[in-house]
Structure formats: structure tokens, C-alpha cells
Enzyme design. Structure first.
Site, PDB file in Angstrom:
ATOM      1  N   CYS A 104       0.749  -1.038   0.028  1.00  0.00           N
ATOM      2  CA  CYS A 104      -0.068   0.019  -0.022  1.00  0.00           C
ATOM      3  C   CYS A 104       0.806   1.325   0.011  1.00  0.00           C
ATOM      4  O   CYS A 104       1.907   1.273   0.234  1.00  0.00           O
ATOM      5  CB  CYS A 104      -0.918   0.000   1.239  1.00  0.00           C
ATOM      6  SG  CYS A 104      -0.282   0.325   2.721  1.00  0.00           S
ATOM      7  N   HIS A 135      -3.233  -4.377   8.456  1.00  0.00           N
ATOM      8  CA  HIS A 135      -3.468  -5.195   7.308  1.00  0.00           C
ATOM      9  C   HIS A 135      -3.913  -6.558   7.663  1.00  0.00           C
ATOM     10  O   HIS A 135      -4.724  -7.323   7.110  1.00  0.00           O
ATOM     11  CB  HIS A 135      -2.307  -5.233   6.447  1.00  0.00           C
ATOM     12  CG  HIS A 135      -2.185  -3.800   5.733  1.00  0.00           C
ATOM     13  ND1 HIS A 135      -2.774  -3.977   4.471  1.00  0.00           N
ATOM     14  CD2 HIS A 135      -1.760  -2.673   6.091  1.00  0.00           C
ATOM     15  CE1 HIS A 135      -2.425  -2.670   4.187  1.00  0.00           C
ATOM     16  NE2 HIS A 135      -1.959  -1.941   4.850  1.00  0.00           N
ATOM     17  N   ASP A 217      29.705  36.628  16.994  1.00  0.00           N
ATOM     18  CA  ASP A 217      28.816  37.662  16.939  1.00  0.00           C
ATOM     19  C   ASP A 217      29.125  38.473  15.825  1.00  0.00           C
ATOM     20  O   ASP A 217      30.135  39.061  15.832  1.00  0.00           O
ATOM     21  CB  ASP A 217      28.848  38.523  18.434  1.00  0.00           C
ATOM     22  CG  ASP A 217      28.071  39.658  18.734  1.00  0.00           C
ATOM     23  OD1 ASP A 217      27.205  39.370  19.606  1.00  0.00           O
ATOM     24  OD2 ASP A 217      28.223  40.598  17.957  1.00  0.00           O
ATOM     25  N   ASN A 225      21.032  47.224  10.677  1.00  0.00           N
ATOM     26  CA  ASN A 225      19.503  47.458  10.785  1.00  0.00           C
ATOM     27  C   ASN A 225      19.222  49.134  10.583  1.00  0.00           C
ATOM     28  O   ASN A 225      18.251  49.337   9.901  1.00  0.00           O
ATOM     29  CB  ASN A 225      19.093  47.241  12.028  1.00  0.00           C
ATOM     30  CG  ASN A 225      18.831  45.692  12.312  1.00  0.00           C
ATOM     31  OD1 ASN A 225      18.439  45.026  11.199  1.00  0.00           O
ATOM     32  ND2 ASN A 225      18.857  45.059  13.595  1.00  0.00           N
ATOM     33  N   GLU A 260      22.134  38.211  16.970  1.00  0.00           N
ATOM     34  CA  GLU A 260      23.190  38.118  15.904  1.00  0.00           C
ATOM     35  C   GLU A 260      24.395  37.260  16.480  1.00  0.00           C
ATOM     36  O   GLU A 260      25.390  37.486  15.809  1.00  0.00           O
ATOM     37  CB  GLU A 260      23.324  39.416  15.709  1.00  0.00           C
ATOM     38  CG  GLU A 260      24.653  40.374  16.231  1.00  0.00           C
ATOM     39  CD  GLU A 260      24.166  40.887  17.882  1.00  0.00           C
ATOM     40  OE1 GLU A 260      23.185  40.350  18.304  1.00  0.00           O
ATOM     41  OE2 GLU A 260      24.602  41.535  18.042  1.00  0.00           O
ATOM     42  N   ARG A 280      39.219  30.096   8.793  1.00  0.00           N
ATOM     43  CA  ARG A 280      38.687  29.923   7.531  1.00  0.00           C
ATOM     44  C   ARG A 280      37.191  30.416   7.422  1.00  0.00           C
ATOM     45  O   ARG A 280      37.135  31.221   6.588  1.00  0.00           O
ATOM     46  CB  ARG A 280      38.697  28.476   7.206  1.00  0.00           C
ATOM     47  CG  ARG A 280      38.214  28.053   5.516  1.00  0.00           C
ATOM     48  CD  ARG A 280      38.485  26.429   5.323  1.00  0.00           C
ATOM     49  NE  ARG A 280      37.673  25.691   6.246  1.00  0.00           N
ATOM     50  CZ  ARG A 280      36.451  25.818   6.281  1.00  0.00           C
ATOM     51  NH1 ARG A 280      35.581  26.051   5.590  1.00  0.00           N
ATOM     52  NH2 ARG A 280      35.668  24.884   7.236  1.00  0.00           N
TER      53      ARG A 280
END
Ligand SMILES: Nc1nc2c(ncn2[C@@H]2O[C@H](COP(=O)(O)OP(=O)(O)OP(=O)(O)O)[C@@H](O)[C@H]2O)c(=O)[nH]1
Length: 350
Positions: A104, A135, A217, A225, A260, A280
Site C-alpha cells: 500500500c 493489514h 557575534d 539595521n 546576532e 577559514r
């Protein structure tokens, strides 16, 4: 999209219903409609499906949707059972065969899910057994019906199997929905609560081999903003979240720790390896132009890096990383500062 816009503007017959108006009004309505369509297209581009969400978040959404679709299919299957009882057609292998639960639609979906390597497999295994139960009980009921010997017991057994199946689905759905609330709706990343809940286990498993916590951060995020607006700030957060996930391995979770602030649990076999990974990531972020609406924005972050030692509490580790982060903020930003367990700090930025 733009072609569609012009077509709508210059061919008023294209827009259903607008023929009721006079030509001038149609022209304005067409123009307005076009503007809305173009706006929705670009808004959708920034806020809609083109954004890649966190992998786990996407997995949960896809699982809930698959679960809904395939359990709907089981209602259809029930109707097919009724049809089979009334007509006794031949093509009912998902009803009559002894492996009907694998044939099914629900069974096919479930098997795919069970093949995935997931830590919540026990829910799926429970569903599997309950599904086999439906079933089985259905076949037993059909067998007694064939001989017109259907007893209330056979119906009851089938009803109980259906109920148990439904309950197992509800349990799994509740689990998935609870997991979903552990993710940030803006970035799709797991939230601080998830880190709190899973840290002990992660530390037990990986601290011996070398586990590091990077608390980062964004620098001067308030200015983003202020200069570009809050929505653009949100786009920047999303873009950074995606980049951080792209730049880390699957075993290295990225969390949205606060506004942030983000946390990554890095796997590294030595301090030097951890420094190299942190640097990196920092350099990649600093060199990336984030496309946000009409703007192309570059950001940097400052981070505190520290090793996760065996049996150390998250609170202690975070305290250390936080001190290193703030040292970095006060000594120029755009850098990673390493702090060891004796609170010695090293600026690892070049
Ligand atoms: N757009 C947006 N801004 C957020 C979100 N969460 C926090 N912020 C903003 O992030 C800014 C953080 O500002 P500050 O804590 O002053 O830090 P900063 O400007 O990044 O400066 P430094 O950390 O000292 O480099 C505040 O203006 C918050 O409103 C968010 O979900 N979306």
C-alpha cells in the site's frame, strides 16, 4: 515575469473579469495587478522557497508532509476495502496479499523512512508494527466475511488496530512538531534550547576526540539595521546562517544562540586545527558580499573559541567563550580569540 506583466497591461482581455470595466479602468486594474504579481515574485524570491533552510528543519517539514500524504492514502485504502467487499475484484494485492502492508502507498513511504539513518527510528518502528496490525486484522475480517461468519470480535479487532495505528501516527507527529519548535523560524537553525538539551550527549561522545565551541557575534549589526532596515538585517542573518552551515560538516551543528550570535560545535583534533577552521570561516564570511534587495552587504564577526573538555558544563564553556568574544570586540573586532581552560587568551586572527 516582466513579459507577463506587459502582456497583462496591454491586453486587458487577458485578465478574467476585467472586461466588465471600461477600458481606462481595465488598464489601471491591469497595471495594479501586474505590479502586485511582480512584487510577489520578488518578495517570494527573498522570503520564499529560494532560501535554503537548515537541513534538519527541511527534513522535518518533508517528513510531516509525507506522513500526511501517505496517511491520507490509508483512508483511501479503507474505501478500497469496502469496494473490494462489495465487488470482490482481483486487483487488490494491497488488501489481500500477506505482504499487503508493503504494497500500500503508506507502506512504501514507511519503508523509505525506515531505511534512513535517524535517531527517532523507534517512532517509525512502532508505526510499522501498528500498520502491519491493520493489514492483518483486515485480512482476518475479510476471511470471516467470505463465509458470512463475521463476528463483532473481528470488527472490533480491526477497529482497535486502526486506532492503535492512528495513535502511533499522532505520537510521531507530536514528536516532529516539538522538534520543529526547537528551530528558529528566521534562519531555520536550531535554537539555544536544542544546544542546552543535546550538549551533554554531544560532549560525552566527542570531547575525547577533540570538540571546540565557537561563539560568534556579527560586528556592528545594529548599524546594518539602522542603515538598511530590519528586513535587510533579517536577510543578512539568514544568509550568514546558510553560509555557516555550508562551511561546516554535517556533524558540526550550527545554532542561533541569540539575536546576532551563533554557536558552532567544531570537531578538531588539536588547537591548531580548530584555529584553522575558525579562521577559514571568519575570512570566508568577511569576503562574502551578501545580496539583500538592492544592497550588497559585507559583514564581519568576532568570535570566542574554546575547547570542550570532558565533563565540563556548557555553562562554564560558554562563560569562557563569551569572555574571549568580548576580548575580541574590545581589541578591534573581525577576529577569533582562543581561550584555554586557565583563561589565557590568544588572538588567532592574522
Ligand atoms: N534584523 C534583525 N536584527 C536583530 C535580530 N536580533 C537582534 N537584532 C539586532 O542586533 C543588534 C545588536 O546590536 P548590538 O548588541 O548593539 O551589537 P552590534 O551593533 O552588533 O555591535 P557589536 O556586537 O559591539 O559589534 C540590535 O540592534 C538588535 O536589534 C533579528 O532577528 N533581526
Amino acid at each position: 515575469m516582466l513579459a507577463a506583466f506587459f502582456f497583462m497591461k496591454y491586453n486587458d482581455t487577458y485578465i478574467p473579469g476585467f472586461k466588465l470595466f471600461d477600458n481606462n479602468l481595465t488598464d489601471h486594474a491591469g497595471l495594479l495587478y501586474g505590479i502586485i504579481v511582480v512584487f510577489c515574485y520578488y518578495f517570494g524570491k527573498y522570503y520564499g522557497e529560494e532560501w535554503e533552510l537548515n537541513r534538519e528543519y527541511k527534513y522535518i517539514d518533508a517528513t510531516i508532509s509525507g506522513l500526511n500524504k501517505s496517511s491520507d492514502a490509508h483512508f483511501k485504502w479503507l474505501v478500497n476495502v469496502l469496494y473490494y467487499v462489495s465487488k470482490k475484484h482481483d486487483h487488490a494485492s494491497d488488501i489481500t496479499s500477506c505482504n499487503a502492508h508493503e504494497r500500500c502507498e503508506f507502506g512504501i513511504w514507511l519503508q523509505q523512512k525506515l531505511n534512513e539513518d535517524r535517531d527517532d527510528k523507534s517512532y517509525l518502528q512502532d508505526i510499522y508494527h501498528k500498520h502491519v496490525g491493520i493489514h492483518e486484522k483486515c485480512r482476518e475480517l475479510l476471511a470471516v466475511l467470505t463465509f458470512n461468519e463475521a463476528s463483532a470480535d473481528a470488527f472490533e479487532a480491526f477497529a482497535s488496530a486502526l486506532l492503535a495505528f492512528n495513535q502511533s501516527l499522532t505520537l510521531y507527529k507530536t514528536h516532529l512538531l516539538q522538534r520543529r519548535t526547537s528551530f528558529d523560524t528566521l534562519t531555520g537553525l536550531p535554537l539555544r534550547r536544542t544546544l542546552d538539551e543535546s550538549f551533554e550527549k554531544t560532549s560525552e561522545k566527542f570531547a575525547k576526540e577533540g570538540l571546540y565551541l565557537l561563539l560568534l557575534d556579527i560586528d556592528h549589526f545594529k548599524k546594518i539595521n539602522d542603515n538598511y532596515g530590519h528586513l535587510t538585517g533579517d536577510l543578512v542573518l539568514r544568509a550568514l546562517a546558510i553560509q555557516l552551515e555550508d562551511e561546516t560538516r554535517k556533524c558540526e551543528p550550527v545554532y542561533r544562540y541569540g539575536g546576532e550570535e551563533f554557536i558552532i560545535l567544531l570537531h578538531a583534533s588539536s588547537d591548531e586545527d580548530a584555529f584553522a577552521i575558525a579562521e577559514r570561516i571568519r575570512l570566508l564570511v568577511a569576503n562574502t558580499e551578501i545580496a539583500a534587495g538592492d544592497h550588497s552587504i559585507k559583514i564581519t564577526f568576532t568570535a570566542g573559541l574554546t575547547q570542550v573538555h570532558e565533563n565540563e558544563s556548557l555553562h562554564r564553556i560558554l562563560e569562557r567563550a563569551d569572555k574571549a568574544l568580548y576580548h575580541g570586540k574590545h581589541t578591534g573586532r573581525n577576529r577569533c580569540v582562543y581561550v584555554n581552560r586557565y583563561s589565557d587568551m590568544y588572538n588567532i586572527a592574522v
